[in-house]
Motif scaffolding. Structure first.
Motif, short mmCIF file in Angstrom:
data_model
loop_
_atom_site.label_atom_id
_atom_site.label_comp_id
_atom_site.label_asym_id
_atom_site.label_seq_id
_atom_site.Cartn_x
_atom_site.Cartn_y
_atom_site.Cartn_z
N ILE A 1 0.84 -1.20 0.00
CA ILE A 1 0.00 0.00 0.00
C ILE A 1 0.87 1.25 0.00
O ILE A 1 1.72 1.42 0.87
N ASP A 2 0.66 2.11 -0.99
CA ASP A 2 1.41 3.37 -1.06
C ASP A 2 0.57 4.40 -1.82
O ASP A 2 0.44 4.33 -3.04
N GLN A 3 0.02 5.34 -1.07
CA GLN A 3 -0.87 6.34 -1.69
C GLN A 3 -0.17 7.19 -2.74
O GLN A 3 -0.82 7.75 -3.61
N THR A 4 1.18 7.30 -2.62
CA THR A 4 1.87 8.16 -3.59
C THR A 4 1.97 7.49 -4.96
O THR A 4 2.49 8.10 -5.90
N GLU A 5 1.45 6.27 -5.10
CA GLU A 5 1.36 5.68 -6.44
C GLU A 5 0.24 6.31 -7.26
O GLU A 5 0.10 6.02 -8.44
N ASP B 1 0.74 4.92 4.08
CA ASP B 1 -0.51 4.21 4.35
C ASP B 1 -1.35 4.90 5.43
O ASP B 1 -2.15 4.25 6.12
N THR B 2 -1.18 6.21 5.60
CA THR B 2 -2.02 6.93 6.56
C THR B 2 -2.55 8.23 5.94
O THR B 2 -1.92 8.79 5.05
N ALA B 3 -3.70 8.66 6.44
CA ALA B 3 -4.32 9.90 5.94
C ALA B 3 -5.03 10.61 7.08
O ALA B 3 -6.09 10.16 7.54
N PRO B 4 -4.46 11.74 7.59
CA PRO B 4 -5.20 12.55 8.56
C PRO B 4 -6.35 13.30 7.86
O PRO B 4 -6.19 13.74 6.72
N PHE B 5 -7.47 13.40 8.56
CA PHE B 5 -8.68 14.02 8.00
C PHE B 5 -9.14 15.19 8.86
O PHE B 5 -8.91 15.19 10.08
N MET C 1 -5.53 14.20 3.79
CA MET C 1 -4.20 14.46 3.23
C MET C 1 -3.38 13.17 3.30
O MET C 1 -3.59 12.35 4.18
N ILE C 2 -2.44 13.02 2.41
CA ILE C 2 -1.52 11.89 2.55
C ILE C 2 -0.60 12.17 3.74
O ILE C 2 0.01 13.23 3.82
N GLY C 3 -0.55 11.23 4.70
CA GLY C 3 0.35 11.35 5.83
C GLY C 3 1.60 10.55 5.50
O GLY C 3 2.48 11.00 4.77
N ARG C 4 1.66 9.31 6.01
CA ARG C 4 2.70 8.38 5.55
C ARG C 4 2.12 7.63 4.35
O ARG C 4 1.01 7.90 3.93
#
Ligand SMILES: Cc1cc2nc3c(=O)[nH]c(=O)nc-3n(C[C@H](O)[C@H](O)[C@H](O)COP(=O)(O)O)c2cc1C
Ligand SMILES: [Mn+2]
Length: 496
Positions: free
Chosen positions: A121-125, A169-173, A164-167
């Motif tokens: 898992i990598d949101q920056t993909e 595999d994390t997203a603060p809302f 927002m993309i945090g790490r």
């Protein structure tokens, strides 16, 4: 009736000349946001970025933005011609907000074509923009529909909330406990000592975005209402790692959990908000830990440039100008208030200012209207300023409203009413910081204002004024106007 998925919506936009494919390489870092702003300023089309820097191969190569960035495109999404009028759209939305067709669960669908778990898992993909130079990071959730379930009733909610993309595999809302419906769910999950399961849906029928960005009453499942709008049930599939359901034809779904443990909070913001201002310092916020991502093959990422400024209306304000008017009108009719003729939410205000046109039935009626709106939870971020006008003033015409405001309002005699310290937006830059402390107050505080631009019934009717309460205007008598019309050419004025 409904568009089955985002690809059909794109095809529809393209047919109407409302989509531009950007084939030049564009940087996700600030450039996409600046291009999108410029196109909004030019009242231009929706945009499909097909060549995002660093994303020419890999998991996801395309980004779609501004689908609902104009009244005309919103009309298309709702099945109307491009030039449908305010009243027509608002009345359709009033009706459809109350129609429900429950979703159906199907075994599988395109959104399951690719499933990503664990370390992969990598949101920056995904080609997630940093939309604005002052923002605290890459905002992955600007137009996502966020699904949660009420652990007491089992009913799902679908809302639009920024993240927002945090790490990787994390997203603060921006998750406000005393605020929107997922905030109420979050409080209930926390009371059970459990993290809240969440599924973020990116890219499907535009009606899903339209409804997730709109405050339907608490306890109403937005999937049911989507079915009503589409004239057919939404087809949903079960998520992989959370007990939630998402559209089978969605482009991308991100699953995970949000814990109430402050140790798990990550920093969120600043963000360019709907007010047109950039929010203040980064703040620790509830943070989603991603457990799974599922997506279609060659998925199209979807985001929105938030923030309205004079000259460039965000998708949020276009949607709000129709939806917040419809919701206000439904509130007023539900409250049994007679004589509502039209409701207009100027897009530039995002529905923070709202204009109500009435046939006045009694003197205290404008205050009753304001009280009904301000007492409804849909008013949390909206309806700060209510202006009431009469039937001879078109509420969508700024000049007419300004004239009524100038000459029918007597501020000291009740024409302006301020209701201080009532619940409201915690992201309004006009309020002092202490009124925005959601940790302390639960939500923001507002001082709301009514401008009663109707003619006061405290003025007795006068026989010499044609039995009206206000004197006649300078408009010539109809007979005189008719006479002038017939002699217009004789005056030598027919070139005017
Ligand atoms: C583009 C966009 C971004 C939004 N961002 C947020 C947000 O970050 N936090 C929030 O509480 N509401 C946000 N909203 C407003 C909510 O979507 C709206 O209040 C909606 O009613 C929430 O759904 P709910 O009523 O089911 O909770 C946003 C709306 C739009 C259209
Ligand atoms: Mn809801």
């Amino acid at each position: 009736m409904g568009f089955l998925d985002m690809r059909q919506w794109l095809a529809q936009l393209e047919q109407h000349g409302e989509l531009r494919r950007i084939k030049a390489e564009v940087d996700w870092d600030r450039e996409i946001g600046a291009v999108t702003r410029r196109v909004l300023e030019k009242k231009g089309p929706a945009l499909l970025f097909e060549n995002v820097k660093g994303y020419s191969g890999g998991r996801c190569t395309k980004l779609f933005a501004s689908g609902l960035g104009s009244r005309g495109r919103l009309a298309l999404a709702l099945g109307f011609p491009h030039d449908a009028g305010n009243r027509e759209l608002v009345q359709h939305v009033m009706k459809m907000n109350r129609a429900t067709v429950p979703p159906v669960i199907v075994d599988s669908g395109p959104v399951k074509e690719v499933i990503v778990r664990g370390d992969a898992i990598d949101q920056t993909e995904f080609p997630v923009p940093k939309w604005h130079y002052l923002e605290g990071g890459r905002y992955i959730h600007t137009f996502s529909s966020i699904v949660t379930r009420d652990p007491e009733t089992g009913i799902m909610n679908v809302g639009m909330y920024r993240g927002m993309i945090g790490r990787k595999d994390t997203a603060p809302f921006l998750l406000v406990k005393g605020g929107q419906h997922w905030g109420a769910h979050f409080v209930k999950w926390a009371a059970r000592g459990k993290p809240m399961p969440v599924a973020c849906v990116i890219g499907w029928d535009p009606v899903m975005s339209f409804l997730s960005g709109s405050p339907l009453p608490a306890g109403v499942c937005e999937y049911d209402v989507m079915g009503g709008y589409r004239g057919e049930p939404a087809r949903l599939v079960r998520c992989e790692t959370v007990d939630l359901e998402v559209p089978a034809g969605a482009e991308i779904v991100i699953e995970g959990f949000i814990s109430d443990d402050p140790a798990s909070y990550e920093s969120e913001g600043p963000f360019g908000e709907y007010t047109g201002y950039v929010s203040d310092l980064p703040t620790p916020r509830p943070t989603m830990k991603i457990s799974c991502i599922t997506h279609r093959r060659d998925p199209i990422f979807c985001g929105s440039l938030e923030g309205t400024l004079p000259g460039s209306y965000s998708e949020n304000s276009v949607m709000s100008s129709v939806q917040r008017a419809a919701i206000a009108w439904n509130i007023l009719s539900g409250a049994g208030i007679p004589g509502i003729l039209d409701v207009y939410a100027p897009p530039i205000t995002n529905g923070v200012n709202i204009r109500i046109q009435i046939k006045k039935h009694y003197q205290g009626q404008p205050k009753q209207i304001a009280a009904a709106l301000w007492g409804n939870s849909a008013a949390q971020y909206r309806y700060k300023h209510v202006i009431v006008v009469e039937e001879d003033i078109d509420p969508s015409d700024d000049e007419q409203v300004e004239w009524a405001y100038a000459h029918r309002v007597n501020a000291g005699e009740g024409g302006v009413v301020i209701f201080p310290g009532i619940f409201g937006s915690p992201i309004d830059p006009s309020t002092p910081l202490e009124d925005r402390n959601v940790e302390q107050l639960g939500t923001g505080l507002w001082n709301r204002m009514l401008i009663d631009a109707t003619r006061s019934w405290k003025h007795p009717r006068q026989a010499r004024w044609n039995n009206e309460r206000f004197p006649p205007t300078v408009k010539p008598h109809d007979d005189d106007t008719a006479r002038v019309e017939t002699r217009w050419a004789e005056y030598g004025l027919d070139d005017l």
